[in-house]
Design a protein around this motif. Structure first.
Motif, PDB file in Angstrom:
ATOM      1  N   VAL A   1     -12.291  24.956  15.272  1.00 59.70           N
ATOM      2  CA  VAL A   1     -12.491  23.931  16.724  1.00 59.70           C
ATOM      3  C   VAL A   1     -11.309  23.731  17.684  1.00 59.70           C
ATOM      4  O   VAL A   1     -10.236  23.716  17.064  1.00 59.70           O
ATOM      5  CB  VAL A   1     -12.857  22.686  16.355  1.00 59.70           C
ATOM      6  CG1 VAL A   1     -13.218  21.591  17.281  1.00 59.70           C
ATOM      7  CG2 VAL A   1     -14.073  22.688  15.008  1.00 59.70           C
ATOM      8  N   ARG A   2     -11.522  24.394  18.645  1.00 56.35           N
ATOM      9  CA  ARG A   2     -10.202  24.707  19.654  1.00 56.35           C
ATOM     10  C   ARG A   2     -10.292  23.511  20.515  1.00 56.35           C
ATOM     11  O   ARG A   2     -11.245  23.545  21.441  1.00 56.35           O
ATOM     12  CB  ARG A   2     -10.450  26.097  20.357  1.00 56.35           C
ATOM     13  CG  ARG A   2     -10.347  27.256  19.431  1.00 56.35           C
ATOM     14  CD  ARG A   2      -9.243  27.318  18.402  1.00 56.35           C
ATOM     15  NE  ARG A   2      -8.060  27.693  19.237  1.00 56.35           N
ATOM     16  CZ  ARG A   2      -7.392  29.072  19.189  1.00 56.35           C
ATOM     17  NH1 ARG A   2      -7.737  29.961  18.497  1.00 56.35           N
ATOM     18  NH2 ARG A   2      -6.300  29.119  19.789  1.00 56.35           N
ATOM     19  N   ILE A   3      -9.497  22.715  20.373  1.00 58.16           N
ATOM     20  CA  ILE A   3      -9.192  21.528  21.457  1.00 58.16           C
ATOM     21  C   ILE A   3      -8.422  21.528  22.331  1.00 58.16           C
ATOM     22  O   ILE A   3      -7.202  22.456  21.900  1.00 58.16           O
ATOM     23  CB  ILE A   3      -9.096  20.211  20.473  1.00 58.16           C
ATOM     24  CG1 ILE A   3      -7.824  20.082  19.631  1.00 58.16           C
ATOM     25  CG2 ILE A   3     -10.250  19.845  19.336  1.00 58.16           C
ATOM     26  CD1 ILE A   3      -7.366  18.652  19.082  1.00 58.16           C
ATOM     27  N   PRO A   4      -8.277  20.754  23.201  1.00 57.40           N
ATOM     28  CA  PRO A   4      -7.295  20.792  24.302  1.00 57.40           C
ATOM     29  C   PRO A   4      -6.099  20.641  23.750  1.00 57.40           C
ATOM     30  O   PRO A   4      -6.045  19.718  22.919  1.00 57.40           O
ATOM     31  CB  PRO A   4      -7.627  20.112  25.521  1.00 57.40           C
ATOM     32  CG  PRO A   4      -9.160  19.778  25.099  1.00 57.40           C
ATOM     33  CD  PRO A   4      -9.527  19.896  23.857  1.00 57.40           C
ATOM     34  N   PHE A   5      -4.871  21.064  24.479  1.00 49.42           N
ATOM     35  CA  PHE A   5      -3.590  20.490  23.929  1.00 49.42           C
ATOM     36  C   PHE A   5      -3.220  19.219  24.144  1.00 49.42           C
ATOM     37  O   PHE A   5      -2.485  18.549  23.423  1.00 49.42           O
ATOM     38  CB  PHE A   5      -2.645  21.773  24.345  1.00 49.42           C
ATOM     39  CG  PHE A   5      -1.624  22.162  23.260  1.00 49.42           C
ATOM     40  CD1 PHE A   5      -1.524  22.997  22.343  1.00 49.42           C
ATOM     41  CD2 PHE A   5      -0.523  21.255  23.256  1.00 49.42           C
ATOM     42  CE1 PHE A   5      -0.659  23.352  21.332  1.00 49.42           C
ATOM     43  CE2 PHE A   5       0.698  21.339  22.298  1.00 49.42           C
ATOM     44  CZ  PHE A   5       0.328  22.473  21.510  1.00 49.42           C
ATOM     45  N   TYR A   6      -3.644  18.807  25.326  1.00 53.15           N
ATOM     46  CA  TYR A   6      -3.330  17.565  25.810  1.00 53.15           C
ATOM     47  C   TYR A   6      -4.507  16.931  26.614  1.00 53.15           C
ATOM     48  O   TYR A   6      -5.491  17.436  27.034  1.00 53.15           O
ATOM     49  CB  TYR A   6      -2.209  17.660  27.014  1.00 53.15           C
ATOM     50  CG  TYR A   6      -0.891  18.417  26.634  1.00 53.15           C
ATOM     51  CD1 TYR A   6       0.058  17.738  25.730  1.00 53.15           C
ATOM     52  CD2 TYR A   6      -0.789  19.559  27.142  1.00 53.15           C
ATOM     53  CE1 TYR A   6       1.088  18.612  25.206  1.00 53.15           C
ATOM     54  CE2 TYR A   6       0.452  20.365  26.581  1.00 53.15           C
ATOM     55  CZ  TYR A   6       1.265  19.864  25.714  1.00 53.15           C
ATOM     56  OH  TYR A   6       2.298  20.277  25.374  1.00 53.15           O
ATOM     57  N   ASP A   7      -4.560  15.349  26.400  1.00 52.22           N
ATOM     58  CA  ASP A   7      -5.611  14.898  27.403  1.00 52.22           C
ATOM     59  C   ASP A   7      -5.307  14.561  28.745  1.00 52.22           C
ATOM     60  O   ASP A   7      -4.238  14.963  28.939  1.00 52.22           O
ATOM     61  CB  ASP A   7      -5.841  13.556  26.475  1.00 52.22           C
ATOM     62  CG  ASP A   7      -4.419  12.411  26.605  1.00 52.22           C
ATOM     63  OD1 ASP A   7      -3.648  12.787  27.322  1.00 52.22           O
ATOM     64  OD2 ASP A   7      -4.516  11.459  25.998  1.00 52.22           O
ATOM     65  N   GLU A   8      -6.097  13.754  29.338  1.00 53.61           N
ATOM     66  CA  GLU A   8      -5.896  14.033  30.942  1.00 53.61           C
ATOM     67  C   GLU A   8      -4.542  13.404  31.264  1.00 53.61           C
ATOM     68  O   GLU A   8      -3.995  13.367  32.196  1.00 53.61           O
ATOM     69  CB  GLU A   8      -7.042  13.396  31.581  1.00 53.61           C
ATOM     70  CG  GLU A   8      -7.280  12.010  31.157  1.00 53.61           C
ATOM     71  CD  GLU A   8      -8.470  12.124  29.874  1.00 53.61           C
ATOM     72  OE1 GLU A   8      -8.925  10.990  29.633  1.00 53.61           O
ATOM     73  OE2 GLU A   8      -8.507  12.876  29.258  1.00 53.61           O
ATOM     74  N   ASN A   9      -3.898  12.449  30.507  1.00 57.50           N
ATOM     75  CA  ASN A   9      -2.665  11.811  30.649  1.00 57.50           C
ATOM     76  C   ASN A   9      -1.570  12.549  30.080  1.00 57.50           C
ATOM     77  O   ASN A   9      -0.461  12.016  30.155  1.00 57.50           O
ATOM     78  CB  ASN A   9      -2.542  10.176  29.867  1.00 57.50           C
ATOM     79  CG  ASN A   9      -3.864   9.638  30.280  1.00 57.50           C
ATOM     80  OD1 ASN A   9      -4.253   9.459  31.567  1.00 57.50           O
ATOM     81  ND2 ASN A   9      -4.405   8.893  29.254  1.00 57.50           N
TER      82      ASN A   9
ATOM     83  N   ALA B   1      -0.348  14.630  24.040  1.00 55.46           N
ATOM     84  CA  ALA B   1      -0.911  15.704  22.861  1.00 55.46           C
ATOM     85  C   ALA B   1      -1.867  15.048  21.970  1.00 55.46           C
ATOM     86  O   ALA B   1      -1.768  14.049  21.599  1.00 55.46           O
ATOM     87  CB  ALA B   1       0.572  15.947  22.078  1.00 55.46           C
ATOM     88  N   LEU B   2      -2.840  15.936  21.958  1.00 52.36           N
ATOM     89  CA  LEU B   2      -4.026  15.706  21.086  1.00 52.36           C
ATOM     90  C   LEU B   2      -3.843  16.105  19.680  1.00 52.36           C
ATOM     91  O   LEU B   2      -3.473  17.350  19.647  1.00 52.36           O
ATOM     92  CB  LEU B   2      -5.391  16.105  21.695  1.00 52.36           C
ATOM     93  CG  LEU B   2      -6.104  15.534  22.817  1.00 52.36           C
ATOM     94  CD1 LEU B   2      -7.033  16.229  23.370  1.00 52.36           C
ATOM     95  CD2 LEU B   2      -6.546  14.254  22.405  1.00 52.36           C
ATOM     96  N   ASP B   3      -4.224  15.448  18.802  1.00 54.60           N
ATOM     97  CA  ASP B   3      -4.523  16.006  17.311  1.00 54.60           C
ATOM     98  C   ASP B   3      -5.699  15.702  16.838  1.00 54.60           C
ATOM     99  O   ASP B   3      -6.649  14.933  17.350  1.00 54.60           O
ATOM    100  CB  ASP B   3      -3.087  15.558  16.354  1.00 54.60           C
ATOM    101  CG  ASP B   3      -3.134  14.071  16.251  1.00 54.60           C
ATOM    102  OD1 ASP B   3      -4.275  13.374  16.653  1.00 54.60           O
ATOM    103  OD2 ASP B   3      -2.578  13.265  15.682  1.00 54.60           O
ATOM    104  N   ALA B   4      -6.018  16.215  15.619  1.00 55.55           N
ATOM    105  CA  ALA B   4      -7.312  16.042  15.174  1.00 55.55           C
ATOM    106  C   ALA B   4      -8.004  14.631  15.192  1.00 55.55           C
ATOM    107  O   ALA B   4      -8.801  14.238  15.386  1.00 55.55           O
ATOM    108  CB  ALA B   4      -7.320  16.461  13.795  1.00 55.55           C
ATOM    109  N   ARG B   5      -6.973  13.686  14.590  1.00 51.63           N
ATOM    110  CA  ARG B   5      -7.222  12.270  14.842  1.00 51.63           C
ATOM    111  C   ARG B   5      -7.812  11.583  16.205  1.00 51.63           C
ATOM    112  O   ARG B   5      -8.582  11.315  16.177  1.00 51.63           O
ATOM    113  CB  ARG B   5      -6.172  11.384  14.228  1.00 51.63           C
ATOM    114  CG  ARG B   5      -6.447   9.899  14.356  1.00 51.63           C
ATOM    115  CD  ARG B   5      -5.280   9.083  13.688  1.00 51.63           C
ATOM    116  NE  ARG B   5      -5.510   8.779  12.176  1.00 51.63           N
ATOM    117  CZ  ARG B   5      -6.431   8.115  11.596  1.00 51.63           C
ATOM    118  NH1 ARG B   5      -7.250   7.290  12.449  1.00 51.63           N
ATOM    119  NH2 ARG B   5      -6.641   8.085  10.331  1.00 51.63           N
ATOM    120  N   SER B   6      -6.797  12.033  17.125  1.00 51.10           N
ATOM    121  CA  SER B   6      -7.050  11.450  18.338  1.00 51.10           C
ATOM    122  C   SER B   6      -8.313  11.872  19.084  1.00 51.10           C
ATOM    123  O   SER B   6      -8.924  11.434  19.602  1.00 51.10           O
ATOM    124  CB  SER B   6      -5.878  11.514  19.255  1.00 51.10           C
ATOM    125  OG  SER B   6      -5.405  12.861  19.397  1.00 51.10           O
TER     126      SER B   6
END
Lengths: 161, 317
Positions: B267-275, B278-283
């Protein structure tokens, strides 16, 4: 007419002469007309290489060896060294940053990052047709070279940006 | 006039600070640890109770406190990262943070309830919030009067444990240099290649996002299963659609899907959210939990393993 023919002949001769004397640092950055072998890791940020290059005479071949070592680090990578992969992986910068490379090679800016080891003695020398092939040990300040490339926007700094 | 001056000053300062903080948040972090092989060779192992099963795991704390060579090598490698604008997390500091967090967790276990079993390395990664783990290993080879260093460093993605970089080299035999000097030379000779492969990984992250694993389960108490319909769509379809919408380039793989489980990998998630955080699996998985709650009134609970694996259990909070 005879005068004009002589004039054209002289011009061509001059051009050929200049080309023959020109160092191997023109636009042919990706040429492979040289050999580079890793020797050892030097002081922090430097590496020693043995370079085999060609020239019309010893001096020109030694100068070519210096620019060839830099070209190998930038565009080819050197097996066994700390630069197995070339510093530049996106070759499109050769065109997009043409001014940088022209200035770097033609104005001898690369000389800041390289020196012939010891007293500049030629390690090996061969006569190849009308040219000579020499082998010299050079020391390259690889870290400083990388920093210049990063600052000039040729390669990206470590990270995502 | 005074108010205008203060307002302008505050705006300038806050803009500067937000840019500064944002810039800092953007750097993936790196931690250097000894490899399992090195810990084994140097007898830095301890027994770990994995839900009743006794397992031998690496004892990083003891290794860092007792091995001067390890400290020396880690300090040298750290200086390379610092020089490249990438200060590495200090392992000794992370171990201290981990210990204080474990002490806190002991006090709150009854409130937090069950968790997935985590190895000491999983815990270390979680506390350090590190993106890249660099493991190092070396061996001094004696050949008569000559000493040689066989040095090996591997970069691992802390989220997936996949190998993303490596540099290995056997140094030249030397009869005069001391072991610390040989080790320093080995680090020097390997760092550039390691950093070059790390950069290739960063290029991949930038283009394709960070890779994680997502698992969906259901509590026995849940009234229904993953094939139960909500607003005309099966729950597994709802989840798959959300994952598709929230992955970079719709990149994921649904490995298993039954009425009670769904296993997503790659699953390739974005590195950062819109703010810019950094995003990790939990967030990232927490957004899915909120979506299920807000849209379909479905409660769920998140459990995580390390930074790159999240499990959502449907049915209870």
């Amino acid at each position: 007419m005879k005068k004009l023919t002589r004039y054209i002949f002289i011009c061509f001769s001059v051009i050929i002469c200049i080309s023959a004397n020109a160092q191997n640092t023109s636009n042919d950055y990706l040429s492979t007309n040289y050999e580079v072998q890793f020797v050892k890791t030097g002081l922090q940020g430097t590496e020693l290489f043995k370079v085999y290059s060609y020239g019309k005479n010893d001096d020109q071949a030694i100068n070519n060896a210096k620019s060839d070592a830099i070209k190998a680090i930038l565009f080819k990578g050197i097996p066994g060294s700390g630069t197995q992969n070339p510093l530049i992986t996106d070759f499109s910068v050769i065109e997009s940053k043409k001014d940088f490379f022209n200035s770097f090679f033609e104005n001898n800016q690369f000389q800041q990052f390289i020196s012939v080891s010891g007293d500049g003695t030629v390690e090996e020398k061969y006569k190849v047709g009308k040219r000579v092939k020499v082998a010299v040990i050079v020391s390259v300040q690889k870290d400083n070279l990388r920093k210049l490339l990063e600052a000039s926007g040729i390669i990206r700094k470590l990270g995502l940006d | 006039m005074k108010n205008i001056f203060i307002t302008i000053t505050l705006v300038i300062v806050s803009t500067f600070l937000s840019e500064h903080v944002f810039a800092q948040a953007k750097k993936p972090t790196i931690m250097i640890i000894p490899s399992s092989t090195w810990c084994e060779k140097n007898k830095f192992k301890k027994v770990f109770d994995n839900q009743g099963n006794k397992e031998e795991v690496d004892d990083y704390e003891s290794a860092f406190n007792k091995s001067t060579e390890l400290q020396q090598v880690i300090t040298k490698i750290s200086s390379f990262f610092r020089d490249r604008g990438y200060p590495a997390e200090r392992m000794d500091q992370v171990i201290k943070d981990l210990k204080s967090q474990e002490a806190e967790d002991l006090l709150t276990t009854s409130k937090t309830g069950s968790t997935l079993s985590e190895s000491p390395l999983d815990k270390l990664k979680k506390v350090a919030k590190t993106d890249i783990i660099v493991t190092i290993d070396w061996q001094i080879i004696e050949n008569g009067p000559f000493l040689q260093v066989n040095y090996n460093s591997i970069g691992l993605d802390a989220y997936t444990n996949k190998q993303i970089a490596d540099a290995t080299k056997v140094g030249q035999p030397n009869a005069a240099a001391s072991v610390p000097l040989l080790l320093e030379t080995a680090v020097l000779a390997n760092m550039d290649n390691l950093l070059a492969s790390l950069q290739a990984h960063f290029d991949d992250l930038r283009l394709n996002g960070r890779e994680i694993i997502l698992e969906i389960r259901k509590f026995e108490s849940f009234n229904g299963d993953l094939e139960t319909e909500f607003d005309g769509k099966e729950l597994n379809q709802i989840i798959e659609n959300w994952v598709s919408k929230n992955t970079k380039g719709n990149s994921f793989s649904l490995k298993d899907a039954t009425e009670s489980i769904m296993n997503f990998n790659q699953v390739r998630i974005p590195f950062y959210d819109e703010n810019g955080k950094a995003l990790d699996a939990r967030s990232w998985a927490n957004d899915l939990r909120k979506y299920l709650k807000n849209t379909y009134k479905i409660d769920s609970k998140i459990l995580t393993r390390g930074l790159g694996s999240a499990r959502i259990i449907i049915g209870e909070k």
